[in-house]
Design a protein around this motif. Structure first.
Motif, PDB file in Angstrom:
ATOM      1  N   GLN A  19      31.502  26.130  37.794  1.00  0.00           N
ATOM      2  CA  GLN A  19      30.537  26.468  36.746  1.00  0.00           C
ATOM      3  C   GLN A  19      30.160  27.956  36.794  1.00  0.00           C
ATOM      4  O   GLN A  19      28.976  28.320  36.882  1.00  0.00           O
ATOM      5  CB  GLN A  19      29.288  25.593  36.867  1.00  0.00           C
ATOM      6  N   LEU A  20      31.164  28.809  36.697  1.00  0.00           N
ATOM      7  CA  LEU A  20      30.951  30.246  36.809  1.00  0.00           C
ATOM      8  C   LEU A  20      30.767  30.889  35.444  1.00  0.00           C
ATOM      9  O   LEU A  20      31.432  30.507  34.473  1.00  0.00           O
ATOM     10  CB  LEU A  20      32.150  30.910  37.511  1.00  0.00           C
ATOM     11  N   THR A  21      29.880  31.878  35.354  1.00  0.00           N
ATOM     12  CA  THR A  21      29.759  32.690  34.147  1.00  0.00           C
ATOM     13  C   THR A  21      30.867  33.740  34.175  1.00  0.00           C
ATOM     14  O   THR A  21      31.556  33.927  35.180  1.00  0.00           O
ATOM     15  CB  THR A  21      28.402  33.403  34.082  1.00  0.00           C
ATOM     16  N   GLN A  22      31.023  34.456  33.058  1.00  0.00           N
ATOM     17  CA  GLN A  22      32.026  35.513  33.022  1.00  0.00           C
ATOM     18  C   GLN A  22      31.683  36.621  34.023  1.00  0.00           C
ATOM     19  O   GLN A  22      32.577  37.221  34.627  1.00  0.00           O
ATOM     20  CB  GLN A  22      32.117  36.101  31.599  1.00  0.00           C
ATOM     21  N   THR A  23      30.403  36.885  34.199  1.00  0.00           N
ATOM     22  CA  THR A  23      29.989  37.899  35.173  1.00  0.00           C
ATOM     23  C   THR A  23      30.326  37.458  36.590  1.00  0.00           C
ATOM     24  O   THR A  23      30.793  38.254  37.408  1.00  0.00           O
ATOM     25  CB  THR A  23      28.478  38.176  35.058  1.00  0.00           C
ATOM     26  N   HIS A  24      30.107  36.164  36.893  1.00  0.00           N
ATOM     27  CA  HIS A  24      30.479  35.636  38.200  1.00  0.00           C
ATOM     28  C   HIS A  24      31.989  35.763  38.412  1.00  0.00           C
ATOM     29  O   HIS A  24      32.451  36.118  39.506  1.00  0.00           O
ATOM     30  CB  HIS A  24      30.083  34.151  38.324  1.00  0.00           C
ATOM     31  N   LEU A  25      32.731  35.459  37.358  1.00  0.00           N
ATOM     32  CA  LEU A  25      34.189  35.551  37.444  1.00  0.00           C
ATOM     33  C   LEU A  25      34.622  36.994  37.683  1.00  0.00           C
ATOM     34  O   LEU A  25      35.516  37.264  38.497  1.00  0.00           O
ATOM     35  CB  LEU A  25      34.813  35.013  36.152  1.00  0.00           C
ATOM     36  N   GLY A  26      33.979  37.916  36.971  1.00  0.00           N
ATOM     37  CA  GLY A  26      34.274  39.335  37.175  1.00  0.00           C
ATOM     38  C   GLY A  26      33.940  39.767  38.591  1.00  0.00           C
ATOM     39  O   GLY A  26      34.669  40.555  39.205  1.00  0.00           O
ATOM     40  N   ALA A  27      32.835  39.225  39.138  1.00  0.00           N
ATOM     41  CA  ALA A  27      32.448  39.558  40.508  1.00  0.00           C
ATOM     42  C   ALA A  27      33.464  39.018  41.505  1.00  0.00           C
ATOM     43  O   ALA A  27      33.771  39.677  42.513  1.00  0.00           O
ATOM     44  CB  ALA A  27      31.063  38.988  40.802  1.00  0.00           C
ATOM     45  N   LEU A  28      34.001  37.817  41.238  1.00  0.00           N
ATOM     46  CA  LEU A  28      35.024  37.241  42.111  1.00  0.00           C
ATOM     47  C   LEU A  28      36.272  38.117  42.128  1.00  0.00           C
ATOM     48  O   LEU A  28      36.830  38.419  43.191  1.00  0.00           O
ATOM     49  CB  LEU A  28      35.383  35.829  41.641  1.00  0.00           C
ATOM     50  N   LEU A  29      36.706  38.545  40.948  1.00  0.00           N
ATOM     51  CA  LEU A  29      37.879  39.410  40.860  1.00  0.00           C
ATOM     52  C   LEU A  29      37.601  40.775  41.489  1.00  0.00           C
ATOM     53  O   LEU A  29      38.493  41.388  42.088  1.00  0.00           O
ATOM     54  CB  LEU A  29      38.308  39.576  39.395  1.00  0.00           C
ATOM     55  N   ALA A  30      36.365  41.244  41.341  1.00  0.00           N
ATOM     56  CA  ALA A  30      35.999  42.515  41.961  1.00  0.00           C
ATOM     57  C   ALA A  30      36.019  42.398  43.489  1.00  0.00           C
ATOM     58  O   ALA A  30      36.420  43.330  44.190  1.00  0.00           O
ATOM     59  CB  ALA A  30      34.609  42.950  41.494  1.00  0.00           C
ATOM     60  N   LEU A  31      35.604  41.234  44.006  1.00  0.00           N
ATOM     61  CA  LEU A  31      35.639  41.002  45.445  1.00  0.00           C
ATOM     62  C   LEU A  31      37.084  40.988  45.947  1.00  0.00           C
ATOM     63  O   LEU A  31      37.376  41.476  47.041  1.00  0.00           O
ATOM     64  CB  LEU A  31      34.950  39.680  45.789  1.00  0.00           C
ATOM     65  N   ASN A  32      37.983  40.430  45.124  1.00  0.00           N
ATOM     66  CA  ASN A  32      39.406  40.484  45.459  1.00  0.00           C
ATOM     67  C   ASN A  32      39.846  41.930  45.629  1.00  0.00           C
ATOM     68  O   ASN A  32      40.536  42.289  46.587  1.00  0.00           O
ATOM     69  CB  ASN A  32      40.245  39.836  44.354  1.00  0.00           C
ATOM     70  N   SER A  33      39.448  42.754  44.681  1.00  0.00           N
ATOM     71  CA  SER A  33      39.814  44.166  44.719  1.00  0.00           C
ATOM     72  C   SER A  33      39.191  44.866  45.922  1.00  0.00           C
ATOM     73  O   SER A  33      39.771  45.809  46.468  1.00  0.00           O
ATOM     74  CB  SER A  33      39.359  44.859  43.420  1.00  0.00           C
ATOM     75  N   LEU A  34      38.007  44.391  46.337  1.00  0.00           N
ATOM     76  CA  LEU A  34      37.354  44.981  47.508  1.00  0.00           C
ATOM     77  C   LEU A  34      38.159  44.705  48.772  1.00  0.00           C
ATOM     78  O   LEU A  34      38.307  45.570  49.638  1.00  0.00           O
ATOM     79  CB  LEU A  34      35.936  44.421  47.646  1.00  0.00           C
ATOM     80  N   GLY A  35      38.704  43.489  48.882  1.00  0.00           N
ATOM     81  CA  GLY A  35      39.575  43.167  50.015  1.00  0.00           C
ATOM     82  C   GLY A  35      40.825  44.016  50.002  1.00  0.00           C
ATOM     83  O   GLY A  35      41.274  44.523  51.042  1.00  0.00           O
ATOM     84  N   TYR A  36      41.361  44.200  48.822  1.00  0.00           N
ATOM     85  CA  TYR A  36      42.536  45.057  48.638  1.00  0.00           C
ATOM     86  C   TYR A  36      42.200  46.489  49.058  1.00  0.00           C
ATOM     87  O   TYR A  36      42.974  47.152  49.755  1.00  0.00           O
ATOM     88  CB  TYR A  36      42.940  45.002  47.164  1.00  0.00           C
ATOM     89  N   LEU A  37      41.035  46.944  48.655  1.00  0.00           N
ATOM     90  CA  LEU A  37      40.585  48.299  48.982  1.00  0.00           C
ATOM     91  C   LEU A  37      40.429  48.472  50.489  1.00  0.00           C
ATOM     92  O   LEU A  37      40.841  49.497  51.050  1.00  0.00           O
ATOM     93  CB  LEU A  37      39.247  48.565  48.283  1.00  0.00           C
ATOM     94  N   LEU A  38      39.846  47.480  51.148  1.00  0.00           N
ATOM     95  CA  LEU A  38      39.666  47.551  52.590  1.00  0.00           C
ATOM     96  C   LEU A  38      41.014  47.686  53.293  1.00  0.00           C
ATOM     97  O   LEU A  38      41.170  48.488  54.225  1.00  0.00           O
ATOM     98  CB  LEU A  38      38.936  46.300  53.087  1.00  0.00           C
ATOM     99  N   ALA A  39      41.983  46.907  52.835  1.00  0.00           N
ATOM    100  CA  ALA A  39      43.324  46.964  53.441  1.00  0.00           C
ATOM    101  C   ALA A  39      43.959  48.331  53.232  1.00  0.00           C
ATOM    102  O   ALA A  39      44.610  48.871  54.140  1.00  0.00           O
ATOM    103  CB  ALA A  39      44.205  45.873  52.844  1.00  0.00           C
ATOM    104  N   CYS A  40      43.765  48.899  52.050  1.00  0.00           N
ATOM    105  CA  CYS A  40      44.334  50.211  51.760  1.00  0.00           C
ATOM    106  C   CYS A  40      43.790  51.284  52.695  1.00  0.00           C
ATOM    107  O   CYS A  40      44.487  52.244  53.031  1.00  0.00           O
ATOM    108  CB  CYS A  40      44.037  50.610  50.308  1.00  0.00           C
ATOM    109  N   SER A  41      42.546  51.112  53.124  1.00  0.00           N
ATOM    110  CA  SER A  41      41.889  52.140  53.932  1.00  0.00           C
ATOM    111  C   SER A  41      42.422  52.211  55.357  1.00  0.00           C
ATOM    112  O   SER A  41      42.310  53.245  56.015  1.00  0.00           O
ATOM    113  CB  SER A  41      40.374  51.913  53.951  1.00  0.00           C
ATOM    114  N   PHE A  42      42.990  51.082  55.842  1.00  0.00           N
ATOM    115  CA  PHE A  42      43.439  51.102  57.236  1.00  0.00           C
ATOM    116  C   PHE A  42      44.940  50.874  57.429  1.00  0.00           C
ATOM    117  O   PHE A  42      45.462  51.021  58.536  1.00  0.00           O
ATOM    118  CB  PHE A  42      42.670  50.069  58.068  1.00  0.00           C
ATOM    119  N   THR A  43      45.670  50.524  56.364  1.00  0.00           N
ATOM    120  CA  THR A  43      47.084  50.170  56.528  1.00  0.00           C
ATOM    121  C   THR A  43      47.935  51.334  57.016  1.00  0.00           C
ATOM    122  O   THR A  43      48.801  51.167  57.883  1.00  0.00           O
ATOM    123  CB  THR A  43      47.656  49.623  55.205  1.00  0.00           C
ATOM    124  N   SER A  44      47.704  52.532  56.471  1.00  0.00           N
ATOM    125  CA  SER A  44      48.480  53.690  56.902  1.00  0.00           C
ATOM    126  C   SER A  44      48.234  53.996  58.375  1.00  0.00           C
ATOM    127  O   SER A  44      49.169  54.305  59.133  1.00  0.00           O
ATOM    128  CB  SER A  44      48.121  54.913  56.051  1.00  0.00           C
TER     129      SER A  44
END
Length: 421
Positions: free
Chosen positions: A55-80
């Motif tokens: 029962q997610l709103t569009q904003t909740h859904l956007g936040a979920l996708l943004a959290l995905n991107s945050l995990g991606y961002l964290l990985a980018c910061s330490f992978t090199s």
């Protein structure tokens, strides 16, 4: 010589042979992009079901996708940094293993909190994989860089093309207990394929980056380079526009035009078909036309197609798919541009650029969901979600045009300096 000794020598010669090692490297890079495309784009058919289950709103859904991107961002910061310490070989293997583990955590998620954490973990693996594959490709493809980068990402497009249809089909499969796989079982099944590229990874010998004395590239020097920031802007606008399609197109077609999820999944697959064919057929043109000019032209094409699709309405939905032919070339061509612009320290340049792109992706995904809810509420008192969906997707189209505009600025700078790439 005994038979055992002969086999040992033959095996040693085989794996030390440059030709066969190159084949192993291709299997890792191409296979890695196949897995990456699947893991990124099976979410399209799953998102409307997940939204309904929790029962997610569009904003909740956007936040979920943004959290995905945050995990991606964290990985980018330490992978090199990780690649420099344990090697690119074990960095890639770690990424594949973490993605497999994420399949199990998603499967056992029962609340929105645990689901969010699981997707966050998955995108850490995705981020590690993308940076790792980028570094591998830059070291391996020293000739015809634009063509080979686009060919590598063609495999991302190939798996992305079948991912939505595959995901929708697998979600309807029945397990041993008679229950449907659903989105949980689908994610587990798909992400277990991440184990396969580990085999050639263990067998292959990975190339190392050649650093000449006095040419070490640092994040500090990149942060002072206006060209580096322009490339960040180009990649950010282009990739956020690209990735947003996988997350929002099916939702748009289902909510705006009342399409069935299966039909909407076919349209997303068609988008990735254009996406895939563009990288295969048009990728070689980037070396001839020039990396900067190619990005400028094709990102503008994508933005125009998306705006036209929104304006025309349901009859113009095919243009959403056609836009994939333009946006497909942005990421691999920017990677080729970085490899040529920063030949001594490409890994650092890729990490710097993609990490900042990750920040933009977090903001972008949240903004799309927020725009949809905000416009719907302000302009129709929450009664007509179509206007909000159009505004949200219009923002995706605008990002592609901003990518083209920034690239034009970079093109003019390169022309003035006689440094056109």
């Amino acid at each position: 010589m005994s038979n055992l000794e002969y086999k040992q020598i033959s095996r040693k010669v085989f794996f030390n042979n440059a030709k066969y090692n190159y084949i192993l490297m291709l299997l890792i890079v191409f296979g890695g992009f196949l897995i990456f495309g699947l893991s990124e784009n099976v979410r399209g058919p799953a998102i409307p079901v997940i939204q309904n289950d929790f029962q997610l709103t569009q904003t909740h859904l956007g936040a979920l996708l943004a959290l995905n991107s945050l995990g991606y961002l964290l990985a980018c910061s330490f992978t090199s940094i990780l690649a420099n310490k344990i090697g690119i070989k074990w960095t890639g293997i770690t990424a594949f293993l973490s993605m497999t583990a994420a399949g199990f955590t998603i499967f056992f998620s029962t609340t929105f909190t645990t689901l969010s954490a699981s997707f966050f973990f998955l995108y850490i693996g995705n981020g590690m994989l993308e940076i790792g594959l980028g570094i591998m490709a830059a070291r391996i493809f020293t000739k015809n860089t634009g063509m080979m980068m686009n060919l590598s990402h063609f495999f991302y497009g190939l798996s992305s093309t079948v991912a939505p249809i595959m995901a929708a089909s697998i979600m309807g499969w029945n397990g041993l207990s008679g229950e449907e796989f659903g989105w949980r079982g689908m994610y587990l099944f798909i992400l277990c394929f991440s184990i396969l590229p580990i085999i050639p990874s263990l067998l292959g010998k990975f190339p190392t980056e050649k650093i000449e004395e006095g040419t070490v590239l640092s994040f500090k020097s990149l942060s002072r380079d206006p060209i580096a920031w322009l490339i960040v802007a180009i990649l950010s606008f282009g990739v956020v526009s690209e990735l947003a399609v996988g997350g929002w197109l099916i939702n748009y077609l289902v909510k705006a035009y009342q399409w069935e999820i299966t039909d909407a999944s076919h349209m997303l697959s068609l988008f990735f078909l254009f996406f895939m064919l563009s990288r295969l057929l048009l990728g070689p043109l980037t070396d001839r036309v020039g990396f900067t000019k190619s990005i400028m032209i094709f990102s503008a094409f994508s933005g125009i197609c998306n705006f036209a699709a929104i304006i025309i309405g349901e009859k113009g939905a095919i243009l959403f798919a056609v836009s994939g032919a333009g946006i497909a070339l942005i990421y691999p061509t920017v990677m080729a541009l970085l490899a040529k612009r920063y030949p001594h320290g490409t890994g650092t340049a890729i990490t710097f650029t993609v990490t900042l792109m990750g920040i933009a992706s977090v903001i972008g995904n949240f903004l799309i969901g927020f725009i949809i809810d905000f416009v719907t509420k302000v302009f129709s008192n929450g009664d007509n979600e179509l206007i909000g969906l159009q505004a949200g997707y219009g923002f995706i189209a605008l990002l592609a045009l901003l990518c083209s505009g920034c690239c034009y600025v970079l093109y003019r700078i390169f022309c003035n300096r006689n440094e056109l790439v």
